[in-house]
Design an enzyme around this catalytic site. Structure first.
Site, PDB file in Angstrom:
ATOM      1  N   ASP A   1     -13.676  13.928 108.633  1.00  0.00           N
ATOM      2  CA  ASP A   1     -14.684  14.463 109.561  1.00  0.00           C
ATOM      3  C   ASP A   1     -15.654  15.424 108.864  1.00  0.00           C
ATOM      4  O   ASP A   1     -16.529  16.004 109.509  1.00  0.00           O
ATOM      5  CB  ASP A   1     -14.006  15.165 110.748  1.00  0.00           C
TER       6      ASP A   1
ATOM      7  N   ARG B   1     -34.195  34.118 100.798  1.00  0.00           N
ATOM      8  CA  ARG B   1     -35.598  34.229 101.246  1.00  0.00           C
ATOM      9  C   ARG B   1     -35.691  34.658 102.699  1.00  0.00           C
ATOM     10  O   ARG B   1     -36.735  35.105 103.150  1.00  0.00           O
ATOM     11  CB  ARG B   1     -36.331  32.890 101.038  1.00  0.00           C
TER      12      ARG B   1
ATOM     13  N   ASP C   1     -48.173  34.370  93.839  1.00  0.00           N
ATOM     14  CA  ASP C   1     -48.381  35.034  95.129  1.00  0.00           C
ATOM     15  C   ASP C   1     -48.100  36.529  94.954  1.00  0.00           C
ATOM     16  O   ASP C   1     -47.615  36.963  93.900  1.00  0.00           O
ATOM     17  CB  ASP C   1     -47.525  34.416  96.255  1.00  0.00           C
TER      18      ASP C   1
ATOM     19  N   GLU D   1     -14.728  18.232 107.168  1.00  0.00           N
ATOM     20  CA  GLU D   1     -14.138  19.559 106.902  1.00  0.00           C
ATOM     21  C   GLU D   1     -13.703  19.655 105.444  1.00  0.00           C
ATOM     22  O   GLU D   1     -13.280  18.661 104.842  1.00  0.00           O
ATOM     23  CB  GLU D   1     -12.916  19.793 107.795  1.00  0.00           C
TER      24      GLU D   1
ATOM     25  N   LYS E   1     -51.798  33.708  97.987  1.00  0.00           N
ATOM     26  CA  LYS E   1     -51.290  32.480  98.626  1.00  0.00           C
ATOM     27  C   LYS E   1     -51.033  32.737 100.105  1.00  0.00           C
ATOM     28  O   LYS E   1     -50.603  33.812 100.484  1.00  0.00           O
ATOM     29  CB  LYS E   1     -49.982  32.093  97.932  1.00  0.00           C
TER      30      LYS E   1
ATOM     31  N   ARG F   1     -48.772  30.922 103.157  1.00  0.00           N
ATOM     32  CA  ARG F   1     -47.833  29.840 103.479  1.00  0.00           C
ATOM     33  C   ARG F   1     -48.121  29.338 104.886  1.00  0.00           C
ATOM     34  O   ARG F   1     -48.118  30.098 105.855  1.00  0.00           O
ATOM     35  CB  ARG F   1     -46.388  30.338 103.361  1.00  0.00           C
TER      36      ARG F   1
ATOM     37  N   HIS G   1     -34.022  36.538  95.312  1.00  0.00           N
ATOM     38  CA  HIS G   1     -35.402  36.548  95.804  1.00  0.00           C
ATOM     39  C   HIS G   1     -35.832  37.956  96.199  1.00  0.00           C
ATOM     40  O   HIS G   1     -36.993  38.325  96.038  1.00  0.00           O
ATOM     41  CB  HIS G   1     -35.552  35.596  96.985  1.00  0.00           C
TER      42      HIS G   1
ATOM     43  N   GLY H   1     -44.778  23.452  96.046  1.00  0.00           N
ATOM     44  CA  GLY H   1     -46.077  23.712  96.686  1.00  0.00           C
ATOM     45  C   GLY H   1     -46.763  24.957  96.116  1.00  0.00           C
ATOM     46  O   GLY H   1     -47.977  24.951  95.863  1.00  0.00           O
ATOM     47  N   THR H   2     -45.987  26.003  95.883  1.00  0.00           N
ATOM     48  CA  THR H   2     -46.560  27.263  95.374  1.00  0.00           C
ATOM     49  C   THR H   2     -47.127  27.067  93.971  1.00  0.00           C
ATOM     50  O   THR H   2     -48.245  27.501  93.665  1.00  0.00           O
ATOM     51  CB  THR H   2     -45.456  28.346  95.353  1.00  0.00           C
TER      52      THR H   2
HETATM   53  C1  R5P Z   1     -41.600  32.650  97.792  1.00  0.00           C
HETATM   54  O1  R5P Z   1     -41.851  33.775  98.142  1.00  0.00           O
HETATM   55  C2  R5P Z   1     -40.859  32.333  96.520  1.00  0.00           C
HETATM   56  O2  R5P Z   1     -40.940  33.388  95.606  1.00  0.00           O
HETATM   57  C3  R5P Z   1     -41.365  31.061  95.892  1.00  0.00           C
HETATM   58  O3  R5P Z   1     -42.731  31.223  95.553  1.00  0.00           O
HETATM   59  C4  R5P Z   1     -41.260  29.921  96.848  1.00  0.00           C
HETATM   60  O4  R5P Z   1     -40.022  29.964  97.503  1.00  0.00           O
HETATM   61  C5  R5P Z   1     -41.385  28.604  96.145  1.00  0.00           C
HETATM   62  O5  R5P Z   1     -41.253  27.593  97.108  1.00  0.00           O
HETATM   63  P1  R5P Z   1     -42.078  26.251  96.981  1.00  0.00           P
HETATM   64  O6  R5P Z   1     -41.787  25.684  95.626  1.00  0.00           O
HETATM   65  O7  R5P Z   1     -41.524  25.410  98.095  1.00  0.00           O
HETATM   66  O8  R5P Z   1     -43.510  26.565  97.196  1.00  0.00           O
END
Ligand code: R5P
Length: 316
Positions: free
Chosen positions: A36, A94, A172, A38, A195, A197, A128, A228-229
Site C-alpha cells: 500500500d 523555501r 534575484d 507504507e 526577478k 515569480r 535556502h 526558470g530562474t
Molecule cells: C528562490 O528563491 C531560490 O533561491 C531559487 O532561485 C529558486 O528556487 C530556483 O527555482 P527554479 O529553478 O524553479 O526557478
C-alpha cells in the site's frame, strides 16, 4: 559513544562516501516497502551510538521526508544515544514565510516533526534560509559548500584569465548575499537581476543592476529546480551584452520538469552543482558535480569529537 553513519535511500552513494572518509562502514539499515506504499525502516547495531543519519529530502520530497522521519524513530528505538540528522538538501526550506493568508509554513512543520521523532541536532548544507536555526527547536549546523564550489570554478569552468574579468550575478534579490560570498572568494564584482515569480514554474526577470558588458558571467544560486530562474537571468545578462557562454553554479541541483531543456537553450556553457542530491551518471546537459562528502565528513568528525565548526559554517 561509537560513531555510526546511517543512510536513507535518497543518496546512499553520498552517505557511503562520507562513511568511507571517516573510516567507517555504513550501519545496517533497510527500508521495507509494503504494497500500500507504507514504509518500515529496520536498523541494527546502534545501541548507545552517536548516530548521523544522512538523507537529503529532494524529489520525491514527501516520500523522502516520510522515510527520514521513520528512520529517526527507528534509530531512537534501536537505542541510539543521540541522533544527528544530516540533510545535505532540506526540502521545504523555501516555505519559510507565508506569501498570502491561508498558506502553511512547511519548513517549520518538517523541522518540528524531525525534532519530535527524536532528532537531537541537524546538519544542513546551504539551506535556502539561514533563519532555519531560528525556526528549528533543535540545534542546526548550517555548513556551506560555497568555498569548494568557488575553488572548483577557478580550477575548471572559469579559468584564471576569465576569472580576472568575470562578474558574479545574483539571479534575484534573495541571492545577493550568496553572490557577495562568491564575489569575495573569486575577487569578482557582483551584479543583480530583479526577478518576479509568477508561479512555481514561471518567473520573469526584468532589470540588471551592475555592468556585465563583454564580460564572462557566473550566475550563482542556492538551488536549481525548474531552471526558470537561471534561464530568465541568462536572458537578462545576454540582453545587457555579457560575453556568451555563461557559467552557472548552485549547491543543489534538483533539475525537475523542463530544467534540462531550459539550461540547454539558455546558452549556458557549464552548470556546476554538488552531490547533495544524486545526479545522473550521463547528464543531458553540460553538468559538473563537486562532492560535499569531504565537507560532511569533516563536520561529522568534528561534532563527534565535540570540536567547533566555525570555518565550515554558512554566512548569515
Ligand atoms: C528562490 O528563491 C531560490 O533561491 C531559487 O532561485 C529558486 O528556487 C530556483 O527555482 P527554479 O529553478 O524553479 O526557478
Amino acid at each position: 559513544m561509537t560513531l555510526q553513519i546511517v543512510a536513507g535511500s535518497a543518496n546512499p552513494a553520498l552517505a557511503g562516501s562520507v562513511a568511507g572518509k571517516l573510516g567507517r562502514e555504513l550501519a545496517s539499515a533497510v527500508v521495507e516497502r509494503f504494497p500500500d506504499g507504507e514504509l518500515r525502516p529496520v536498523v541494527d547495531g546502534l545501541q548507545g551510538a552517536d548516530v548521523y543519519l544522512v538523507q537529503p529530502t529532494g524529489p520525491p520530497v514527501n516520500e523522502h521526508v516520510m522515510e527520514l522521519l521513520l528512520l529517526v524513530d527507528a534509530c531512537r528505538r534501536a537505542g541510539a544515544a543521540r541522533i544527528t540528522t544530516v540533510l545535505p538538501y532540506f526540502g521545504y526550506a523555501r516555505q519559510d514565510r507565508r506569501g498570502r493568508a491561508g498558506q502553511a509554513i512547511g519548513v517549520r512543520v518538517v523541522a518540528e516533526a524531525l525534532a519530535s521523532a527524536g532528532t537531537w541536532r541537524l546538519i544542513v548544507v546551504d539551506p535556502h534560509t539561514v533563519a532555519l536555526e531560528a525556526i528549528c527547536a533543535v540545534g542546526v549546523e548550517m555548513v556551506t559548500a560555497v568555498p569548494l564550489l568557488a575553488r572548483e570554478l577557478g580550477a575548471g569552468p572559469l579559468g584564471a584569465r576569465e576569472q580576472d574579468r568575470a562578474v558574479v550575478v545574483a539571479p534575484d534579490l534573495g541571492a545577493v548575499k550568496l553572490a557577495e560570498h562568491y564575489g569575495a572568494l573569486l575577487s569578482c564584482p557582483v551584479a543583480v537581476v530583479r526577478k518576479t515569480r509568477l508561479s512555481g514554474t514561471r518567473v520573469v526577470a526584468e532589470e540588471l543592476v551592475g555592468d556585465v558588458r563583454d564580460r564572462p558571467v557566473v550566475i550563482v544560486d542556492d538551488m536549481i529546480s525548474t531552471g526558470g530562474t537561471i534561464e530568465a537571468a541568462a536572458q537578462v545578462v545576454a540582453g545587457h551584452g555579457a560575453a556568451p557562454e555563461i557559467v552557472v553554479v548552485a549547491t543543489h541541483g534538483l533539475f525537475v520538469e523542463a530544467a534540462v531543456e531550459r539550461v540547454n537553450r539558455a546558452g549556458i556553457r557549464r552548470v556546476l552543482v554538488t552531490d547533495t542530491l544524486a545526479q545522473p551518471a550521463a547528464p543531458a546537459m553540460p553538468l559538473g558535480v563537486c562532492s560535499v562528502a569531504p565537507l560532511l565528513a569533516d563536520a561529522i568528525g568534528r561534532l563527534h569529537r565535540d570540536e567547533p565548526l566555525d570555518d565550515l559554517l554558512a554566512r548569515a
